[in-house]
Each structure stands twice: as structure tokens, then as C-alpha cells.
Design a protein around this motif. Structure first.
Motif, mmCIF file in Angstrom:
data_model
loop_
_atom_site.group_PDB
_atom_site.id
_atom_site.type_symbol
_atom_site.label_atom_id
_atom_site.label_comp_id
_atom_site.label_asym_id
_atom_site.label_seq_id
_atom_site.Cartn_x
_atom_site.Cartn_y
_atom_site.Cartn_z
ATOM 1 N N ILE A 148 -22.260 -4.195 -27.734
ATOM 2 C CA ILE A 148 -21.513 -5.444 -27.920
ATOM 3 C C ILE A 148 -22.320 -6.417 -28.770
ATOM 4 N N ILE A 149 -23.625 -6.519 -28.474
ATOM 5 C CA ILE A 149 -24.498 -7.425 -29.228
ATOM 6 C C ILE A 149 -24.555 -7.017 -30.697
ATOM 7 N N GLU A 150 -24.610 -5.687 -30.934
ATOM 8 C CA GLU A 150 -24.646 -5.198 -32.316
ATOM 9 C C GLU A 150 -23.390 -5.607 -33.080
ATOM 10 N N LYS A 151 -22.246 -5.522 -32.421
ATOM 11 C CA LYS A 151 -20.991 -5.882 -33.077
ATOM 12 C C LYS A 151 -20.944 -7.366 -33.424
ATOM 13 N N GLU A 152 -21.602 -8.172 -32.589
ATOM 14 C CA GLU A 152 -21.605 -9.620 -32.807
ATOM 15 C C GLU A 152 -22.814 -10.087 -33.621
ATOM 16 N N ARG A 153 -23.626 -9.129 -34.076
ATOM 17 C CA ARG A 153 -24.885 -9.480 -34.732
ATOM 18 C C ARG A 153 -24.655 -10.278 -36.008
ATOM 19 N N GLU A 154 -25.462 -11.320 -36.151
ATOM 20 C CA GLU A 154 -25.421 -12.147 -37.352
ATOM 21 C C GLU A 154 -26.338 -11.548 -38.415
ATOM 22 N N GLU A 155 -25.952 -11.649 -39.648
ATOM 23 C CA GLU A 155 -26.817 -11.236 -40.744
ATOM 24 C C GLU A 155 -27.617 -12.457 -41.193
ATOM 25 N N LEU A 156 -28.884 -12.453 -40.918
ATOM 26 C CA LEU A 156 -29.726 -13.611 -41.180
ATOM 27 C C LEU A 156 -30.805 -13.280 -42.200
ATOM 28 N N SER A 157 -31.270 -14.282 -42.870
ATOM 29 C CA SER A 157 -32.338 -14.071 -43.863
ATOM 30 C C SER A 157 -33.425 -15.113 -43.659
ATOM 31 N N SER A 158 -34.255 -14.862 -42.659
ATOM 32 C CA SER A 158 -35.394 -15.745 -42.376
ATOM 33 C C SER A 158 -36.653 -14.900 -42.422
ATOM 34 N N PHE A 159 -37.593 -15.283 -43.275
ATOM 35 C CA PHE A 159 -38.757 -14.429 -43.490
ATOM 36 C C PHE A 159 -40.066 -15.109 -43.086
ATOM 37 N N SER A 160 -39.987 -16.015 -42.125
ATOM 38 C CA SER A 160 -41.191 -16.701 -41.685
ATOM 39 C C SER A 160 -42.136 -15.771 -40.932
ATOM 40 N N LEU A 161 -41.619 -14.609 -40.480
ATOM 41 C CA LEU A 161 -42.435 -13.637 -39.749
ATOM 42 C C LEU A 161 -42.555 -12.330 -40.524
ATOM 43 N N SER A 162 -42.522 -12.415 -41.836
ATOM 44 C CA SER A 162 -42.526 -11.224 -42.675
ATOM 45 C C SER A 162 -43.829 -10.444 -42.599
ATOM 46 N N MET A 163 -44.909 -11.085 -42.141
ATOM 47 C CA MET A 163 -46.172 -10.362 -41.980
ATOM 48 C C MET A 163 -46.113 -9.407 -40.780
#
Length: 426
Positions: A148-163
Motif C-alpha cells: 500500500i505504501i509503495e502505491k502511495e509513494r511520492e517521487e521526491l528529489s532531495s539529495f541532502s543525504l547523497s553521501m
């Protein structure tokens, strides 16, 4: 036995305890073999006028600990330690308490043994890691909820934790964080959501593909962003995609692998009556006086473990303020300061412990064995009103035998816990 267990009885039991390691060694080498270095007998000595008992009272293999314990948490003891005292000093239905709960080893082991529990830790992460395992959902419930969570998953683009994370992994983590935050804010976060929160929190960082992150320091000891960048440069690594749903399911399967329907009912029965506190261990007014049969705990050791800074990433995921939490956690830099803080805790423990109840206070060995906190704890407990029954030193102490396995005694072959045992006489 706990009904008539007093200090002389306890001392006699410890003195004559036959180590299970002795049984194992005799079974392996034969009863008439020449195992001169380890007889399984308790070594009796004295510290500050208190009898000290050294033996292998428990080991990692003495009993197969329940899979439900397998949540990584820095500076936690093995489940066999609280089990030893719970079985010896309490009956079913008695209250077992831990004022410094951490990952919940004492209270979960007590629940498995059908005791009632009180859990306290000033760090709210403790409740997040502990409570869901006292109300575990079925695997299929976790799987269905994640779908259910996967179906409601938002596509986000935050890279503050890219390391730490691949962009897609980070997007999944932030989306899951937002989902859980909304459920909690709406008062709709149920035990399955709490289980997913706990498991995801546990999988945030680590040193294997079983974690969400690229290789970093050991589990849940999150380094700073700057330090992780240096680790990546040194190892020539960059974060690969990790499927967060698959890893949550994998860890859930591991945690539940030996949790039968009967054990689920046992855990839930304890969980329904459990008290979860996030209070100063020296100020637990909500715990009635003379109510606790046994306390088994391991307090923060001086300033050796930086709980707040290690947990900054966990706090972020759970929308907690790591700096504010850190201000409230006892992190004394001197033995004097640590003793001053623990003295207040002992007075509170004396208040809540029922007459003839017990406290098992595990202090380990700190600063490369240059400071033995048990010697400082004994007068603290006595000052609060307790009678010090014994100092128990659990040690796997093989010499001749361990050499056969290539383990040097008092190095890799030694696993030591130092536990000061008190009783409230009235």
C-alpha cells in the motif's frame, strides 16, 4: 524459588554454580580429559567487602536468544544476561524494569518469560525500537502494508543525504518518512506502521548490503555527512540503489523467524500491560513505590558512547531533535560526575523496588579496564538503602582449551560483564 530467595541463598547458588561451559567442554573432550585451565567452578573473591563470583554464568551459545532481539543498538548487552536474573529472581507476573532501556533487551526478554514490564529511556528512540516488538504483526500484514505504501509513494528529489544513499533509495526513505509522519500526526499509526518505522530506523546505515546506505561505520552509528564523504573517497565507493521495501521485508523475516503464534500472544499480553516512559531515570513519579520485583539495567558509561550524535540520522527519520535529546542524556565525563548522577538513580530505584526485590546493575569494564565502575556502584547502592548481595563477573575464561581453537585468553577469548546485585530488605 524467588519467594524464598534471599542473599545467603543467592550467594550459595552463585558459589556452587556449575557452568554450562564446563558441561559443553566435558562433552566435547570427555569427562576425564585434562582441562586444567577451566574447571567450571566459581572463583570467589572480594571487592570492597562484597563477595565476588566469577564464572561463565551465561554465554552467547548458552541459550539460543530469540530472533526478536536482533535490532542493532550500540552498547547493549546480550539477552542471556537479563534472562539469567529474571529466571533466578522473579516469578511469572512479577514486574521487571529497565530505567535505561536502550533497544529493549531486558523488557523483551522479560515479556518472553511472561513477566510484566516497565520500560524507561529518556531517549524516545528507545520506545520506537522496543514497543513494536511487544506487539508484532504477522509477516503478511507487513508485506500488505508495504504494498500500500509503495502505491502511495511520492517521487521526491532531495539529495541532502547523497553521501549515504542512491537518489532513488533516498527518495524512497523520504517518502516513507512522510507517510509515517502523516499517520502519526493523524493518530492512525497502528502496530504494523510502528513495526515498519522500527525496522526502517534500524536499516538506515550499516556496513553490508542489508542496509539502505552505502558502506559506513557499524550499524546505527551514523557518522556526519562530512565523515561519510571521506569514507566514500577512501573506499572509492558511491551509493548503489537499495530496495527499501525488500530490505524491510528481509529484516522483518529475520526478526520473526522463531516467533510462533504462542510467542506472539505472550509478547502481546505483556505489551498490552506494559508501561513505556521517557523520563529521567532519577525522576519516575509514575512508577508506584514498592512495586518492582527486579531491575536489570546497564547505564550510560561515562562519556564513552555518544548516544545522541550516533543517532542523528535515526532522529531525522523519526522527526526528533537529536540535540535536544542529547541535552537530557547522562553523559558524564568524569567518574565523580557519573557517580553523582547514578546516586540519584539509586535512590529512585530504592523507592520503586518492592521489599525483598532486586537490582542487577551491569557496569562492564571501561577505559581499557582502568576503571572498574562496580567498585563505585557498591557504595551508591548502599547509600540509597540497598544491601549489596554480590558482584557477579561473567567471563568466558579459557586458557588451555581456548588455545586449541586459536583464541588467546583475556583477548578475543574473553567476554566480560560485571554486575552488582542489590536487594531491598525492607
Amino acid at each position: 524459588m524467588p519467594e524464598i530467595f534471599n542473599i545467603p541463598t543467592l550467594q550459595d547458588y552463585l558459589k556452587n554454580y556449575r557452568s554450562r561451559d564446563e558441561v559443553c567442554l566435558n562433552d566435547f573432550f570427555g569427562k576425564n580429559s585434562d582441562i586444567e585451565s577451566y574447571s567450571g567452578q566459581t572463583l570467589v573473591s572480594e571487592i570492597s567487602g562484597v563477595k565476588t563470583y566469577t564464572n561463565s554464568f551465561w554465554t552467547a551459545k548458552q541459550r539460543q536468544a530469540s530472533s526478536i532481539h536482533e535490532i542493532s543498538y550500540r552498547a547493549c548487552f546480550k539477552p542471556q544476561l537479563p534472562r539469567f536474573f529474571i529466571e533466578m529472581l522473579t516469578d511469572e507476573g512479577d514486574i521487571v524494569y529497565d530505567p535505561f532501556t536502550g533497544r529493549g533487551t531486558t523488557v523483551i526478554e522479560a515479556a518472553l518469560l511472561k513477566r510484566n514490564i516497565i520500560s524507561n529511556d529518556i531517549n524516545p528512540l528507545s520506545k520506537i525500537l522496543c514497543k513494536p516488538r511487544l506487539n508484532p504483526p504477522l509477516y503478511d500484514e507487513i508485506k500488505n502494508r508495504l504494498e500500500i505504501i509503495e502505491k502511495e509513494r511520492e517521487e521526491l528529489s532531495s539529495f541532502s543525504l547523497s553521501m549515504f544513499y542512491h537518489p532513488k533509495t533516498e527518495s524512497e526513505i523520504v517518502s516513507l518518512k512522510n507517510y509515517l509522519e502523516k499517520k502519526r500526526a493523524n493518530g492512525k499509526e497502528d502496530n504494523t506502521d510502528q513495526w515498519i518505522r522500527m525496522t526502517a530506523t534500524n536499516r538506515l546505515t550499516g556496513h553490508s548490503p542489508g542496509f539502505f546506505s552505502v558502506y559506513t561505520l557499524p550499524p546505527n552509528q551514523a557518522v556526519s555527512k562530512e565523515s561519510q564523504i571521506k569514507i566514500n573517497e577512501k573506499k572509492g565507493q558511491s551509493p548503489e540503489y537499495r530496495d527499501t521495501t525488500a530490505l524491510i521485508l528481509k529484516k522483518s523475516r529475520q526478526l520473526l523467524k522463531d516467533i510462533t503464534a504462542a510467542k506472539i500472544n505472550t509478547l502481546k499480553s505483556a505489551g498490552e500491560k506494559a508501561i513505556y516512559l521517557t523520563e529521567d531515570a532519577a525522576k519516575t513519579k509514575s512508577i508506584p513505590s514498592d512495586s518492582v520485583s527486579l531491575t536489570v539495567t546497564s547505564p550510560p558509561f561515562l562519556n564513552i558512547v555518544q548516544y545522541a550524535s550516533d543517532n542523528w540520522l535515526r532522529c531525522w527519520f523519526n522527526s526528533l531533535d537529536a540535540k535536544e535529546i542529547g541535552k537530557n542524556i547522562t553523559m558524564e565525563g568524569t567518574t565523580f560526575g557519573w557517580c553523582s548522577a547514578m546516586e540519584k538513580v539509586f535512590y529512585e530505584l530504592f523507592r520503586i523496588t518492592k521489599p525483598f526485590g532486586w537490582v542487577a546493575f551491569e557496569v562492564g569494564e571501561v577505559r581499557n579496564k582502568s576503571v572498574f565502575l562496580d567498585e563505585h556502584v557498591i557504595p551508591l547502592g548502599k547509600s540509597a538503602g540497598f544491601e549489596c548481595a554480590a558482584v557477579l563477573i561473567n567471563e568466558q575464561n579459557f586458557t588451555k582449551t581456548s588455545n586449541i581453537w586459536g583464541i588467546s585468553n583475556k583477548k578475543r577469548g574473553t567476554n566480560t560483564n560485571r554486575v552488582v546485585i542489590f536487594q531491598k530488605k525492607s
